[in-house]
Design a protein around this motif. Sequence first.
Motif, PDB file in Angstrom:
ATOM      1  N   GLY A  10       0.893  -1.530  -0.134  1.00 22.13           N
ATOM      2  CA  GLY A  10       0.354   0.344  -0.130  1.00 22.13           C
ATOM      3  C   GLY A  10       1.122   1.448  -0.386  1.00 22.13           C
ATOM      4  O   GLY A  10       0.469   2.408  -0.375  1.00 22.13           O
ATOM      5  N   GLU A  11       2.555   0.805   0.494  1.00 21.91           N
ATOM      6  CA  GLU A  11       3.263   2.008   0.599  1.00 21.91           C
ATOM      7  C   GLU A  11       3.347   2.542  -0.912  1.00 21.91           C
ATOM      8  O   GLU A  11       3.592   1.785  -1.537  1.00 21.91           O
ATOM      9  N   GLN A  12       3.404   3.537  -1.665  1.00 20.12           N
ATOM     10  CA  GLN A  12       4.217   3.938  -2.641  1.00 20.12           C
ATOM     11  C   GLN A  12       5.736   3.733  -2.640  1.00 20.12           C
ATOM     12  O   GLN A  12       5.938   4.848  -2.018  1.00 20.12           O
ATOM     13  N   GLU A  13       6.092   3.312  -3.070  1.00 20.79           N
ATOM     14  CA  GLU A  13       8.078   3.253  -3.081  1.00 20.79           C
ATOM     15  C   GLU A  13       8.751   3.767  -4.618  1.00 20.79           C
ATOM     16  O   GLU A  13       9.312   3.532  -5.279  1.00 20.79           O
ATOM     17  N   TYR A  14       7.857   3.554  -6.481  1.00 20.22           N
ATOM     18  CA  TYR A  14       8.241   4.405  -7.037  1.00 20.22           C
ATOM     19  C   TYR A  14       7.353   5.251  -7.508  1.00 20.22           C
ATOM     20  O   TYR A  14       6.031   4.436  -8.254  1.00 20.22           O
ATOM     21  N   ASP A  15       7.646   6.634  -8.333  1.00 18.73           N
ATOM     22  CA  ASP A  15       6.954   6.746  -9.762  1.00 18.73           C
ATOM     23  C   ASP A  15       7.669   8.011 -10.353  1.00 18.73           C
ATOM     24  O   ASP A  15       7.929   8.331 -10.420  1.00 18.73           O
ATOM     25  N   ALA A  16       7.593   6.811 -11.802  1.00 21.92           N
ATOM     26  CA  ALA A  16       8.298   7.911 -12.726  1.00 21.92           C
ATOM     27  C   ALA A  16       7.585   7.903 -14.114  1.00 21.92           C
ATOM     28  O   ALA A  16       6.293   6.825 -14.305  1.00 21.92           O
ATOM     29  N   SER A  17       8.206   9.257 -14.103  1.00 22.84           N
ATOM     30  CA  SER A  17       6.807   9.739 -15.439  1.00 22.84           C
ATOM     31  C   SER A  17       7.820   9.555 -16.674  1.00 22.84           C
ATOM     32  O   SER A  17       8.569  10.399 -16.734  1.00 22.84           O
ATOM     33  N   ALA A  18       7.186  10.131 -18.134  1.00 22.32           N
ATOM     34  CA  ALA A  18       9.197   9.549 -19.452  1.00 22.32           C
ATOM     35  C   ALA A  18       7.568   9.640 -20.552  1.00 22.32           C
ATOM     36  O   ALA A  18       7.013   9.232 -20.591  1.00 22.32           O
ATOM     37  N   THR A  19       9.056  10.174 -21.881  1.00 23.98           N
ATOM     38  CA  THR A  19       8.158  10.267 -22.539  1.00 23.98           C
ATOM     39  C   THR A  19       9.654   8.931 -23.807  1.00 23.98           C
ATOM     40  O   THR A  19      10.077   9.504 -23.652  1.00 23.98           O
ATOM     41  N   LEU A  20       8.036   7.835 -23.803  1.00 24.63           N
ATOM     42  CA  LEU A  20       9.259   6.563 -24.020  1.00 24.63           C
ATOM     43  C   LEU A  20       9.613   6.991 -25.236  1.00 24.63           C
ATOM     44  O   LEU A  20       8.249   6.831 -26.294  1.00 24.63           O
ATOM     45  N   GLY A  21      10.561   6.831 -26.396  1.00 22.31           N
ATOM     46  CA  GLY A  21      10.922   6.532 -27.302  1.00 22.31           C
ATOM     47  C   GLY A  21      11.393   4.946 -28.008  1.00 22.31           C
ATOM     48  O   GLY A  21      11.267   4.397 -27.155  1.00 22.31           O
ATOM     49  N   ASN A  22      11.185   4.817 -29.046  1.00 23.76           N
ATOM     50  CA  ASN A  22      11.914   3.473 -29.337  1.00 23.76           C
ATOM     51  C   ASN A  22      12.843   2.747 -28.396  1.00 23.76           C
ATOM     52  O   ASN A  22      13.845   2.826 -28.228  1.00 23.76           O
ATOM     53  N   GLY A  23      13.227   1.705 -27.903  1.00 26.46           N
ATOM     54  CA  GLY A  23      14.448   1.574 -27.349  1.00 26.46           C
ATOM     55  C   GLY A  23      13.967   1.955 -25.787  1.00 26.46           C
ATOM     56  O   GLY A  23      14.695   1.543 -24.828  1.00 26.46           O
ATOM     57  N   GLY A  24      13.270   2.346 -25.238  1.00 30.59           N
ATOM     58  CA  GLY A  24      12.844   3.715 -24.038  1.00 30.59           C
ATOM     59  C   GLY A  24      12.261   3.043 -22.972  1.00 30.59           C
ATOM     60  O   GLY A  24      11.495   2.011 -23.433  1.00 30.59           O
ATOM     61  N   PHE A  25      12.714   3.064 -21.574  1.00 28.32           N
ATOM     62  CA  PHE A  25      12.195   1.519 -20.668  1.00 28.32           C
ATOM     63  C   PHE A  25      12.083   3.129 -19.201  1.00 28.32           C
ATOM     64  O   PHE A  25      13.006   3.530 -18.745  1.00 28.32           O
ATOM     65  N   LEU A  26      11.159   1.637 -18.506  1.00 27.38           N
ATOM     66  CA  LEU A  26      11.178   2.743 -17.100  1.00 27.38           C
ATOM     67  C   LEU A  26      11.277   1.312 -16.510  1.00 27.38           C
ATOM     68  O   LEU A  26      10.446   0.388 -17.239  1.00 27.38           O
ATOM     69  N   GLU A  27      12.195   1.307 -15.110  1.00 32.54           N
ATOM     70  CA  GLU A  27      12.471  -0.192 -14.682  1.00 32.54           C
ATOM     71  C   GLU A  27      12.281  -0.127 -12.664  1.00 32.54           C
ATOM     72  O   GLU A  27      12.558   0.971 -12.463  1.00 32.54           O
ATOM     73  N   TYR A  28      11.806  -1.018 -12.458  1.00 36.17           N
ATOM     74  CA  TYR A  28      11.973  -1.241 -10.675  1.00 36.17           C
ATOM     75  C   TYR A  28      12.058  -2.539 -10.612  1.00 36.17           C
ATOM     76  O   TYR A  28      11.857  -3.064 -11.287  1.00 36.17           O
ATOM     77  N   LEU A  29      13.496  -3.018  -9.698  1.00 39.75           N
ATOM     78  CA  LEU A  29      13.591  -3.912  -9.305  1.00 39.75           C
ATOM     79  C   LEU A  29      13.856  -3.630  -7.861  1.00 39.75           C
ATOM     80  O   LEU A  29      14.610  -3.073  -7.072  1.00 39.75           O
ATOM     81  N   PHE A  30      12.983  -4.816  -6.563  1.00 40.39           N
ATOM     82  CA  PHE A  30      12.809  -4.671  -5.464  1.00 40.39           C
ATOM     83  C   PHE A  30      12.992  -6.196  -4.943  1.00 40.39           C
ATOM     84  O   PHE A  30      12.661  -7.018  -5.724  1.00 40.39           O
ATOM     85  N   ARG A  31      14.485  -6.468  -4.101  1.00 38.33           N
ATOM     86  CA  ARG A  31      14.370  -7.172  -3.660  1.00 38.33           C
ATOM     87  C   ARG A  31      14.570  -6.906  -1.625  1.00 38.33           C
ATOM     88  O   ARG A  31      15.008  -6.341  -1.653  1.00 38.33           O
ATOM     89  N   PHE A  32      14.008  -7.687  -1.076  1.00 36.54           N
ATOM     90  CA  PHE A  32      14.109  -7.720   0.510  1.00 36.54           C
ATOM     91  C   PHE A  32      15.566  -7.649   0.653  1.00 36.54           C
ATOM     92  O   PHE A  32      15.959  -8.286   0.997  1.00 36.54           O
ATOM     93  N   ASN A  33      15.908  -6.348   1.809  1.00 34.43           N
ATOM     94  CA  ASN A  33      17.087  -6.454   2.255  1.00 34.43           C
ATOM     95  C   ASN A  33      17.633  -6.446   1.287  1.00 34.43           C
ATOM     96  O   ASN A  33      19.092  -6.740   2.139  1.00 34.43           O
ATOM     97  N   GLN A  34      17.622  -6.111  -0.071  1.00 39.29           N
ATOM     98  CA  GLN A  34      18.358  -6.103  -0.831  1.00 39.29           C
ATOM     99  C   GLN A  34      18.817  -4.401  -1.204  1.00 39.29           C
ATOM    100  O   GLN A  34      17.795  -3.799  -1.165  1.00 39.29           O
ATOM    101  N   PRO A  35      19.939  -4.303  -2.397  1.00 37.91           N
ATOM    102  CA  PRO A  35      19.850  -2.833  -2.786  1.00 37.91           C
ATOM    103  C   PRO A  35      18.111  -2.869  -4.490  1.00 37.91           C
ATOM    104  O   PRO A  35      17.835  -3.153  -4.421  1.00 37.91           O
ATOM    105  N   THR A  36      17.692  -1.365  -4.351  1.00 39.74           N
ATOM    106  CA  THR A  36      16.425  -1.635  -4.748  1.00 39.74           C
ATOM    107  C   THR A  36      17.481  -1.425  -6.187  1.00 39.74           C
ATOM    108  O   THR A  36      17.642   0.058  -5.704  1.00 39.74           O
ATOM    109  N   ILE A  37      17.020  -1.222  -7.771  1.00 41.02           N
ATOM    110  CA  ILE A  37      17.590  -0.652  -8.376  1.00 41.02           C
ATOM    111  C   ILE A  37      15.916  -0.645  -9.120  1.00 41.02           C
ATOM    112  O   ILE A  37      15.245  -0.643  -9.827  1.00 41.02           O
ATOM    113  N   ALA A  38      16.191   1.125  -8.907  1.00 41.24           N
ATOM    114  CA  ALA A  38      15.464   2.018 -10.444  1.00 41.24           C
ATOM    115  C   ALA A  38      15.974   2.568 -11.030  1.00 41.24           C
ATOM    116  O   ALA A  38      17.027   3.325 -11.265  1.00 41.24           O
ATOM    117  N   ARG A  39      15.330   2.280 -12.901  1.00 38.96           N
ATOM    118  CA  ARG A  39      16.117   3.446 -13.886  1.00 38.96           C
ATOM    119  C   ARG A  39      15.006   3.911 -14.590  1.00 38.96           C
ATOM    120  O   ARG A  39      14.144   3.113 -15.011  1.00 38.96           O
TER     121      ARG A  39
END
Length: 144
Positions: A115-144
């Motif tokens: 229920g808690e927002q952890e990631y919020d990203a907006s973008a205009t994605l062109g060809n090959g563009g992406f947004l990513e979120y990777l969460f692992r408990f008690n590990q570093p989170t990757i957001a790109r």
Amino acid sequence: MIRRPTAALLASLALLSATACESITRSDPPTQARVVAEVTTEEPLELIVSTNFEVVLDELTGNLNPGFRNADTVRLTSDYDETYALNAEDSKLFVHLGNDRGGESPVRLRVFLDGEQEYDASATLGNGGFLEYLFRFNQPTIAR
């Protein structure tokens, strides 16, 4: 002299440490994740969501990438809102929203853990563009 893969790994670890604080300080693993994608496009975008994967190092690029055991893959032309159960013993989530068809598509991707927002990203994605979120408990989170 630092070899290229080692230098890339160090750069990835620096990025991870900069984005990792919240996931490492949780006391209990989250049990559910909600993925919300706001999409308005005629060309479908690809959404990949997985709760069952391993993180592997790409030695050529130095990037940490998911190796999927299974994943939901959906083509989106409109909004998406889905809740996923997370394994309490191995709580993790990977979300990728990408444009592999060309054109430009405005998007917003949000991820909520218990229920808690952890990631919020907006973008205009062109060809090959992406947004990513990777969460692992008690590990570093990757957001790109």
